[in-house]
Design a protein around this motif. Structure first.
Motif, PDB file in Angstrom:
ATOM      1  N   VAL A 100     -90.904   1.690  -7.796  1.00 41.32           N
ATOM      2  CA  VAL A 100     -89.547   2.109  -7.435  1.00 41.32           C
ATOM      3  C   VAL A 100     -89.522   2.530  -5.963  1.00 41.32           C
ATOM      4  O   VAL A 100     -90.235   3.456  -5.563  1.00 41.32           O
ATOM      5  CB  VAL A 100     -89.070   3.263  -8.345  1.00 41.32           C
ATOM      6  CG1 VAL A 100     -87.633   3.639  -8.017  1.00 41.32           C
ATOM      7  CG2 VAL A 100     -89.196   2.873  -9.820  1.00 41.32           C
ATOM      8  N   LEU A 101     -88.696   1.840  -5.174  1.00 41.76           N
ATOM      9  CA  LEU A 101     -88.603   2.085  -3.737  1.00 41.76           C
ATOM     10  C   LEU A 101     -87.158   2.343  -3.327  1.00 41.76           C
ATOM     11  O   LEU A 101     -86.272   1.532  -3.612  1.00 41.76           O
ATOM     12  CB  LEU A 101     -89.134   0.877  -2.957  1.00 41.76           C
ATOM     13  CG  LEU A 101     -90.594   0.495  -3.199  1.00 41.76           C
ATOM     14  CD1 LEU A 101     -90.914  -0.812  -2.493  1.00 41.76           C
ATOM     15  CD2 LEU A 101     -91.521   1.604  -2.753  1.00 41.76           C
ATOM     16  N   ALA A 102     -86.950   3.453  -2.658  1.00 40.32           N
ATOM     17  CA  ALA A 102     -85.616   3.785  -2.152  1.00 40.32           C
ATOM     18  C   ALA A 102     -85.372   3.072  -0.832  1.00 40.32           C
ATOM     19  O   ALA A 102     -86.285   2.951  -0.006  1.00 40.32           O
ATOM     20  CB  ALA A 102     -85.488   5.292  -1.964  1.00 40.32           C
ATOM     21  N   CYS A 122     -88.258  -2.192  -8.164  1.00 35.15           N
ATOM     22  CA  CYS A 122     -86.918  -1.670  -8.403  1.00 35.15           C
ATOM     23  C   CYS A 122     -86.466  -1.007  -7.115  1.00 35.15           C
ATOM     24  O   CYS A 122     -87.085  -0.045  -6.649  1.00 35.15           O
ATOM     25  CB  CYS A 122     -86.932  -0.655  -9.555  1.00 35.15           C
ATOM     26  SG  CYS A 122     -85.323   0.103  -9.859  1.00 35.15           S
ATOM     27  N   LEU A 123     -85.412  -1.522  -6.542  1.00 33.05           N
ATOM     28  CA  LEU A 123     -84.876  -0.998  -5.290  1.00 33.05           C
ATOM     29  C   LEU A 123     -83.749  -0.024  -5.604  1.00 33.05           C
ATOM     30  O   LEU A 123     -82.952  -0.262  -6.506  1.00 33.05           O
ATOM     31  CB  LEU A 123     -84.378  -2.140  -4.421  1.00 33.05           C
ATOM     32  CG  LEU A 123     -85.440  -3.192  -4.071  1.00 33.05           C
ATOM     33  CD1 LEU A 123     -84.801  -4.416  -3.454  1.00 33.05           C
ATOM     34  CD2 LEU A 123     -86.487  -2.599  -3.158  1.00 33.05           C
ATOM     35  N   VAL A 124     -83.695   1.058  -4.855  1.00 30.95           N
ATOM     36  CA  VAL A 124     -82.696   2.095  -5.107  1.00 30.95           C
ATOM     37  C   VAL A 124     -81.810   2.247  -3.879  1.00 30.95           C
ATOM     38  O   VAL A 124     -82.306   2.366  -2.758  1.00 30.95           O
ATOM     39  CB  VAL A 124     -83.372   3.454  -5.399  1.00 30.95           C
ATOM     40  CG1 VAL A 124     -82.328   4.478  -5.808  1.00 30.95           C
ATOM     41  CG2 VAL A 124     -84.458   3.323  -6.453  1.00 30.95           C
ATOM     42  N   VAL A 125     -80.504   2.236  -4.124  1.00 33.64           N
ATOM     43  CA  VAL A 125     -79.550   2.559  -3.062  1.00 33.64           C
ATOM     44  C   VAL A 125     -78.745   3.769  -3.508  1.00 33.64           C
ATOM     45  O   VAL A 125     -78.480   3.954  -4.695  1.00 33.64           O
ATOM     46  CB  VAL A 125     -78.620   1.368  -2.711  1.00 33.64           C
ATOM     47  CG1 VAL A 125     -79.407   0.246  -2.059  1.00 33.64           C
ATOM     48  CG2 VAL A 125     -77.854   0.868  -3.919  1.00 33.64           C
ATOM     49  N   GLY A 126     -78.388   4.591  -2.529  1.00 36.90           N
ATOM     50  CA  GLY A 126     -77.680   5.832  -2.829  1.00 36.90           C
ATOM     51  C   GLY A 126     -76.210   5.757  -2.488  1.00 36.90           C
ATOM     52  O   GLY A 126     -75.694   4.723  -2.072  1.00 36.90           O
ATOM     53  N   LEU A 136     -83.933  12.214  -6.101  1.00 40.33           N
ATOM     54  CA  LEU A 136     -84.333  10.811  -6.167  1.00 40.33           C
ATOM     55  C   LEU A 136     -85.519  10.555  -5.246  1.00 40.33           C
ATOM     56  O   LEU A 136     -86.505   9.942  -5.650  1.00 40.33           O
ATOM     57  CB  LEU A 136     -83.176   9.898  -5.780  1.00 40.33           C
ATOM     58  CG  LEU A 136     -83.575   8.429  -5.602  1.00 40.33           C
ATOM     59  CD1 LEU A 136     -83.849   7.785  -6.938  1.00 40.33           C
ATOM     60  CD2 LEU A 136     -82.545   7.676  -4.836  1.00 40.33           C
ATOM     61  N   LEU A 137     -85.430  11.035  -4.015  1.00 36.49           N
ATOM     62  CA  LEU A 137     -86.504  10.784  -3.051  1.00 36.49           C
ATOM     63  C   LEU A 137     -87.827  11.392  -3.506  1.00 36.49           C
ATOM     64  O   LEU A 137     -88.892  10.845  -3.221  1.00 36.49           O
ATOM     65  CB  LEU A 137     -86.100  11.297  -1.671  1.00 36.49           C
ATOM     66  CG  LEU A 137     -84.932  10.534  -1.032  1.00 36.49           C
ATOM     67  CD1 LEU A 137     -84.499  11.203   0.262  1.00 36.49           C
ATOM     68  CD2 LEU A 137     -85.274   9.076  -0.814  1.00 36.49           C
ATOM     69  N   ASP A 138     -87.769  12.510  -4.231  1.00 37.55           N
ATOM     70  CA  ASP A 138     -88.985  13.102  -4.792  1.00 37.55           C
ATOM     71  C   ASP A 138     -89.549  12.269  -5.933  1.00 37.55           C
ATOM     72  O   ASP A 138     -90.748  12.310  -6.200  1.00 37.55           O
ATOM     73  CB  ASP A 138     -88.718  14.526  -5.293  1.00 37.55           C
ATOM     74  CG  ASP A 138     -88.609  15.529  -4.168  1.00 37.55           C
ATOM     75  OD1 ASP A 138     -89.045  15.221  -3.030  1.00 37.55           O
ATOM     76  OD2 ASP A 138     -88.079  16.632  -4.411  1.00 37.55           O
ATOM     77  N   ALA A 139     -88.700  11.503  -6.621  1.00 42.85           N
ATOM     78  CA  ALA A 139     -89.121  10.779  -7.818  1.00 42.85           C
ATOM     79  C   ALA A 139     -89.650   9.370  -7.546  1.00 42.85           C
ATOM     80  O   ALA A 139     -90.414   8.838  -8.343  1.00 42.85           O
ATOM     81  CB  ALA A 139     -87.949  10.708  -8.800  1.00 42.85           C
ATOM     82  N   VAL A 140     -89.246   8.747  -6.437  1.00 42.17           N
ATOM     83  CA  VAL A 140     -89.605   7.345  -6.193  1.00 42.17           C
ATOM     84  C   VAL A 140     -91.038   7.206  -5.684  1.00 42.17           C
ATOM     85  O   VAL A 140     -91.673   8.174  -5.267  1.00 42.17           O
ATOM     86  CB  VAL A 140     -88.623   6.675  -5.206  1.00 42.17           C
ATOM     87  CG1 VAL A 140     -87.226   6.626  -5.785  1.00 42.17           C
ATOM     88  CG2 VAL A 140     -88.637   7.360  -3.850  1.00 42.17           C
ATOM     89  N   ASP A 141     -91.521   5.962  -5.704  1.00 42.99           N
ATOM     90  CA  ASP A 141     -92.879   5.657  -5.240  1.00 42.99           C
ATOM     91  C   ASP A 141     -92.970   5.517  -3.724  1.00 42.99           C
ATOM     92  O   ASP A 141     -94.066   5.580  -3.163  1.00 42.99           O
ATOM     93  CB  ASP A 141     -93.374   4.368  -5.900  1.00 42.99           C
ATOM     94  CG  ASP A 141     -93.433   4.488  -7.416  1.00 42.99           C
ATOM     95  OD1 ASP A 141     -94.037   5.455  -7.913  1.00 42.99           O
ATOM     96  OD2 ASP A 141     -92.850   3.623  -8.094  1.00 42.99           O
ATOM     97  N   GLY A 142     -91.844   5.299  -3.074  1.00 40.64           N
ATOM     98  CA  GLY A 142     -91.846   5.144  -1.626  1.00 40.64           C
ATOM     99  C   GLY A 142     -90.440   4.871  -1.127  1.00 40.64           C
ATOM    100  O   GLY A 142     -89.496   4.763  -1.903  1.00 40.64           O
ATOM    101  N   ALA A 143     -90.327   4.750   0.188  1.00 36.22           N
ATOM    102  CA  ALA A 143     -89.031   4.484   0.802  1.00 36.22           C
ATOM    103  C   ALA A 143     -89.203   3.475   1.929  1.00 36.22           C
ATOM    104  O   ALA A 143     -90.252   3.414   2.576  1.00 36.22           O
ATOM    105  CB  ALA A 143     -88.411   5.773   1.345  1.00 36.22           C
TER     106      ALA A 143
END
Length: 179
Positions: A100-102, A122-126, A136-143
């Motif tokens: 999971v990457l933001a 899995c890409l995340v957009v806010g 969210l940023l604390d939970a993801v694998d990277g950004a």
């Protein structure tokens, strides 16, 4: 003379690319509230072969009539999950085997073209106004972030999602032989 492909030719071309695609892509939309952005993201997701979309926070579902106007029916081509807390969405994606990457500017973020997207991701957009939440940023694998050289500090969330999806597929396809 160049000519546009006929619908049958387009289907054949898309089928060829689909056969050469093995990585799974998914998205998390955290508090993306504009139905037009949601519809546009669903349309891009369907075009790039996204398997699942998790809605998180107060994200607008694709059943909203305005979202449907932009999605043009593509919401039925992508599995999507009703809004849930963002940490649950990240856990669900991770449990399904995704990294999971933001897509967000953070001190640790890497440029999108340098992120390892050539895998199940899995890409995340806010949200349109505030981006990804601290939880969210604390939970993801990277950004990772989209490098920009213009005088504008950001792009529309739907555009950002489309750019990230295209880059993920590009990374997967770059090792294919020329055909």
């Amino acid at each position: 003379m160049r000519r546009q492909l006929r619908p049958t030719d387009v289907k054949r071309l898309n089928r060829t690319w689909r056969r050469q695609t093995g990585n799974r892509l998914s998205l998390i939309l955290e508090s993306v509230t504009s139905p037009f952005n949601v519809g546009s993201i669903f349309r891009s997701a369907a075009a790039f072969g996204v398997d699942q979309i998790w809605l998180a926070g107060n994200a607008t579902p694709p059943t909203n009539p305005k979202a449907g106007k932009t999605a043009l029916g593509t919401d039925r081509l992508v599995t999507w999950h009703d809004p849930m807390p963002v940490t649950e969405a990240v856990k669900a994606a991770r449990d399904d085997g995704y990294t999971v990457l933001a897509i967000e500017l953070t001190a640790e973020a890497v440029p999108l073209h340098r992120a390892d997207l050539g895998r199940d991701v899995c890409l995340v957009v806010g949200s349109e106004d505030h981006g990804c939440s601290p939880a969210l940023l604390d939970a993801v694998d990277g950004a990772c972030y989209i490098p920009q050289v213009g005088r504008v500090g950001s792009v529309n969330v739907a555009v950002a999602a489309a750019i990230a999806l295209a880059e993920a597929r590009r990374q997967e396809w770059q090792t294919l032989p020329d055909s």
